[in-house]
Design a protein around this motif. Structure first.
Motif, PDB file in Angstrom:
ATOM      1  N   GLN A 119       2.044  13.013   2.548  1.00 32.28           N
ATOM      2  CA  GLN A 119       0.839  12.441   1.925  1.00 32.28           C
ATOM      3  C   GLN A 119       0.711  10.961   2.253  1.00 32.28           C
ATOM      4  N   PRO A 141      -4.971   5.998   7.893  1.00 31.46           N
ATOM      5  CA  PRO A 141      -6.164   5.143   7.725  1.00 31.46           C
ATOM      6  C   PRO A 141      -5.862   3.670   7.957  1.00 31.46           C
ATOM      7  N   ALA A 142      -4.670   3.225   7.574  1.00 34.67           N
ATOM      8  CA  ALA A 142      -4.373   1.798   7.709  1.00 34.67           C
ATOM      9  C   ALA A 142      -4.235   1.387   9.167  1.00 34.67           C
ATOM     10  N   LEU A 176       0.837  -1.201   0.000  1.00 37.88           N
ATOM     11  CA  LEU A 176       0.000   0.000   0.000  1.00 37.88           C
ATOM     12  C   LEU A 176       0.870   1.248   0.000  1.00 37.88           C
ATOM     13  N   ASN A 226       3.921   1.379  -1.097  1.00 36.99           N
ATOM     14  CA  ASN A 226       4.606   1.446  -2.398  1.00 36.99           C
ATOM     15  C   ASN A 226       3.694   1.963  -3.502  1.00 36.99           C
ATOM     16  N   VAL A 227       2.417   1.599  -3.452  1.00 34.35           N
ATOM     17  CA  VAL A 227       1.477   2.135  -4.443  1.00 34.35           C
ATOM     18  C   VAL A 227       1.496   3.655  -4.377  1.00 34.35           C
ATOM     19  N   ALA A 228       1.398   4.173  -3.167  1.00 34.85           N
ATOM     20  CA  ALA A 228       1.392   5.636  -3.014  1.00 34.85           C
ATOM     21  C   ALA A 228       2.713   6.230  -3.504  1.00 34.85           C
ATOM     22  N   ARG A 229       3.809   5.523  -3.213  1.00 37.94           N
ATOM     23  CA  ARG A 229       5.106   6.045  -3.664  1.00 37.94           C
ATOM     24  C   ARG A 229       5.176   6.101  -5.189  1.00 37.94           C
ATOM     25  N   THR A 230       4.713   5.029  -5.853  1.00 38.79           N
ATOM     26  CA  THR A 230       4.803   5.052  -7.318  1.00 38.79           C
ATOM     27  C   THR A 230       3.899   6.126  -7.903  1.00 38.79           C
ATOM     28  N   MET A 231       2.946   6.606  -7.127  1.00 34.82           N
ATOM     29  CA  MET A 231       2.080   7.656  -7.662  1.00 34.82           C
ATOM     30  C   MET A 231       2.601   9.028  -7.303  1.00 34.82           C
ATOM     31  N   GLY A 232       3.793   9.063  -6.752  1.00 33.64           N
ATOM     32  CA  GLY A 232       4.435  10.344  -6.505  1.00 33.64           C
ATOM     33  C   GLY A 232       4.033  11.001  -5.201  1.00 33.64           C
ATOM     34  N   ALA A 233       3.493  10.224  -4.259  1.00 30.30           N
ATOM     35  CA  ALA A 233       3.083  10.821  -2.985  1.00 30.30           C
ATOM     36  C   ALA A 233       4.306  11.223  -2.163  1.00 30.30           C
ATOM     37  N   ARG A 261      -2.605   9.813   3.996  1.00 28.00           N
ATOM     38  CA  ARG A 261      -3.582   9.104   3.166  1.00 28.00           C
ATOM     39  C   ARG A 261      -3.472   7.592   3.237  1.00 28.00           C
ATOM     40  N   VAL A 262      -2.316   7.079   3.673  1.00 30.13           N
ATOM     41  CA  VAL A 262      -2.164   5.626   3.715  1.00 30.13           C
ATOM     42  C   VAL A 262      -1.956   5.133   5.145  1.00 30.13           C
TER      43      VAL A 262
END
Ligand SMILES: Nc1ncnc2c1ncn2[C@@H]1O[C@H](COP(=O)(O)OP(=O)(O)OP(=O)(O)O)[C@@H](O)[C@H]1O
Ligand SMILES: [Mg+2]
Lengths: 273, 315
Positions: free
Chosen positions: B219, B227-228, B206, B208-215, B223-224
């Motif tokens: 952030q 909530p997690a 989760l 890493n997903v945010a990282r690949t989206m440039g977070a 955002r991750v």
């Protein structure tokens, strides 16, 4: 974006002697990749095929910029890869949707990070969800979806970023044969539309045969590219055509040797312990 | 028992009626609103469970095994509410010129006591949760914060809250503040460490997903990670709720303020088993009610977490 000077010349991704040692410098050091030479052209569909544990996921992580290589040179349109970028979307082997967000919020997560407004995000999410055939599921939560639907949402989420390189780590591994076939057809469509390069990891030979412009067969650990097979067949491909049969036979043989070797090695290691 | 089984059938029948469009109007008793349909069986079984143990106790009393002077059964300690409630008239106990019989009515007296104890628990647990969540996140966010605070937090977390009691009195004297301080101090260290553990346990994919989206780091935390970890943090909160009640009773019983704990102390000092059991019943009910309230909040705030008990019951 389209008028990037680097874009017209040179590969999208270039690996020169790339190696990765996990936990380098410790007693648990583990060489996962060695001397990877690989160039991926813009718009090319490359499949990485290899036995389990040979470092396919590791290579995708390196290209995505999520992990540091330990040797070699890794560039993206001529620039060294040092950090993750929305231009290189990675679809993970395991489901990785945010359980607290609805489907459309998941899909537009990256757009929210970029600071786009909610109406824009809704519109963009709707469009990509339509592309993956989930237009109706926007307001559902991930745990209300089937495994195949979740993977499609993950694909949609990656597409929403309009990446130029799409990295896919066995995205359809958990699906049944029929669903996987549909997903492959759909992926080819999406790939054609988007013009992105795709690096697709799998250990299914049939999948490689159906999708690839080029198949890179990996050796078992440390992972190296054993052989690259070019596939010059028009799509959609008839899996039972003589050319496909021939290709399948060739890949099966290449892979079989590696799997045998991997097993031998694991047995040796077990004896040593 | 009978009440419960009718609840069950009514659920099934209303379901069927809802399916058919033009069925005749259902008998009034069968169309309960949905939340009620869920709650009623639960309340029913709670009554059955409590009733069963009360019955055993009453039987033990009836056959003469339970001495009513030491172990008064429910009908005795719940029987004379006004008589019990007069001990709760603590709000004005020390006021000069107020006779013991003056002051609030029995119900009011009990209510004042209960509400003041519950308020301390609630305020304390809220402060502790906010502080622990903030510090836990800060420790993982900034290495400097970790280096400066984590060793102390780790050292202090095994200290029993009882040891802090004198400190509470030194710092805050008597009244609400020391009791709330006790709750905060009893929960804060554990919850900080638990928050850190939960942050470390967040699914790497989760992030890493945010990282690949440039977070950015901020952030990713907002955002991750937050909530997690919320479901886990909420579970800790619920588990610690009982701890908070315990600490408040201890704080109150040592004269830190007035409240349920003090009434228990009074009962002990005056050797009044009936009052002790009355308080125990009251505390049990309060703990149950607060836990229920927390679960409702959990359902609202953490709507994505599935209730696993259904699966377990199917085993
Ligand atoms: N985070 C990590 N830390 C240490 N070692 C790792 C880590 N991730 C992977 N490895 C090791 O690197 C090797 C390659 O792993 P990788 O996940 O890349 O394999 P794979 O080819 O994707 O396998 P599969 O097909 O089973 O997914 C494995 O031997 C694994 O033990
Ligand atoms: Mg893998």
């Amino acid at each position: 974006m389209a008028s990037n000077a680097n874009e017209t010349n040179g590969p999208a991704v270039s690996c020169r002697g790339v190696g990765k040692i996990w936990a380098a410098g410790t007693s648990r050091a583990h060489e996962a990749l060695k001397d990877i030479d690989l160039e991926i052209e813009p718009g090319e569909f490359v499949v990485l095929l290899g036995p389990s544990g040979c470092g396919k996921s590791t290579l995708l992580y390196l290209i995505a910029g999520l992990e540091e290589k330990t040797s070699g040179l890794l560039t993206y349109f001529g620039d060294a890869v040092s950090a993750p970028s929305p231009d290189r979307s990675l679809i993970f082997q395991e489901t990785s949707l945010f359980p607290w967000l609805s489907v459309w919020e998941n899909v537009s997560f990256g757009l929210q990070i970029r600071g786009e407004s909610e109406p824009d995000r809704r519109a963009a999410a709707k469009e990509v969800l339509q592309r993956v055939g989930l237009a109706e599921a926007g307001s559902k939560r991930p745990d209300e979806l089937s495994g195949g639907m979740r993977q499609r949402v993950a694909v949609a989420r990656a597409l929403a970023m309009r990446p130029r390189v799409l990295l896919m780590d066995e995205p359809f591994a958990a699906l049944d044969v029929q669903t996987r076939q549909k997903m492959q057809d759909f992926l080819i469509d999406v790939w054609r539309d988007s013009g992105a390069s795709v690096v697709f990891v799998t250990h299914h030979i049939d999948e490689a045969v159906a999708l690839a412009d080029r198949v890179c067969v990996f050796t078992s650990r440390p992972g190296r590219i054993k052989e690259t097979v070019k596939v010059d067949l028009p799509r959609p491909r008839d899996p039972f055509s003589p050319e496909c049969e021939e290709l399948r036979k060739q890949l099966t043989q290449l892979l079989k040797d590696e799997v045998d070797r991997a097993f031998e090695e694991q047995e040796k290691m077990a004896e040593a312990v | 028992m009978a009440a419960v089984s009718t609840d069950r059938t009514s659920v099934g029948e209303t379901g069927k009626i809802a399916g058919g469009q033009k069925s005749p109007p259902a008998p009034a008793g069968l169309t309960l609103p949905e939340p009620l349909r869920e709650i009623l069986p639960k309340i029913g079984w709670t009554l059955v469970s409590v009733g069963m143990f009360s019955l055993i106790w009453e039987i033990l009393w009836a056959i003469g095994w339970a001495d009513p002077k030491l172990l008064p059964p429910p009908h005795i300690f719940l029987g004379d509410f006004a008589d019990q409630a007069k001990f709760f008239n603590t709000a004005q106990r020390w006021a000069i010129g107020v006779s013991a019989s003056a002051g609030p009515s029995p119900w009011q007296a009990v209510l004042i006591t209960v509400v003041s104890s519950a308020m301390r628990v609630f305020v304390g647990i809220t402060i502790a949760a906010l502080l622990a969540l903030s510090l836990g996140v800060a420790i993982r966010y900034w290495v400097a914060v970790e280096r400066l605070t984590l060793p102390t937090v780790t050292l202090l977390s095994p200290v029993s809250p009882i040891a802090w009691l004198p400190v509470a009195i030194f710092l805050f004297g008597i009244g609400n503040a020391p009791a709330i301080f006790m709750v905060v101090i009893a929960l804060f260290f554990h919850m900080t460490i638990a928050t850190i553990n939960h942050i470390d346990g967040v699914n790497r994919n989760l992030i890493n997903v945010a990282r690949t989206m440039g977070a950015t780091k901020a952030q990713i935390y907002r955002r991750v990670i937050i909530p997690a970890i919320l479901p886990g943090v909420f579970v800790i909160l619920r588990l610690n709720l009982f701890g908070a009640w315990m600490v408040v009773l201890i704080a109150e019983s040592t004269g830190v303020g007035y409240g349920l704990g003090q009434v228990i102390m009074l009962a002990r000092n005056t050797f009044n088993p009936s009052l002790v059991f009355f308080c125990i019943a009251l505390i049990g009910f309060l703990g149950f009610a607060t836990d229920y309230a927390m679960r409702m909040v959990q359902k609202r705030v953490l709507y994505w977490v599935n209730d696993p008990s259904g699966v377990l019951r199917g085993l």
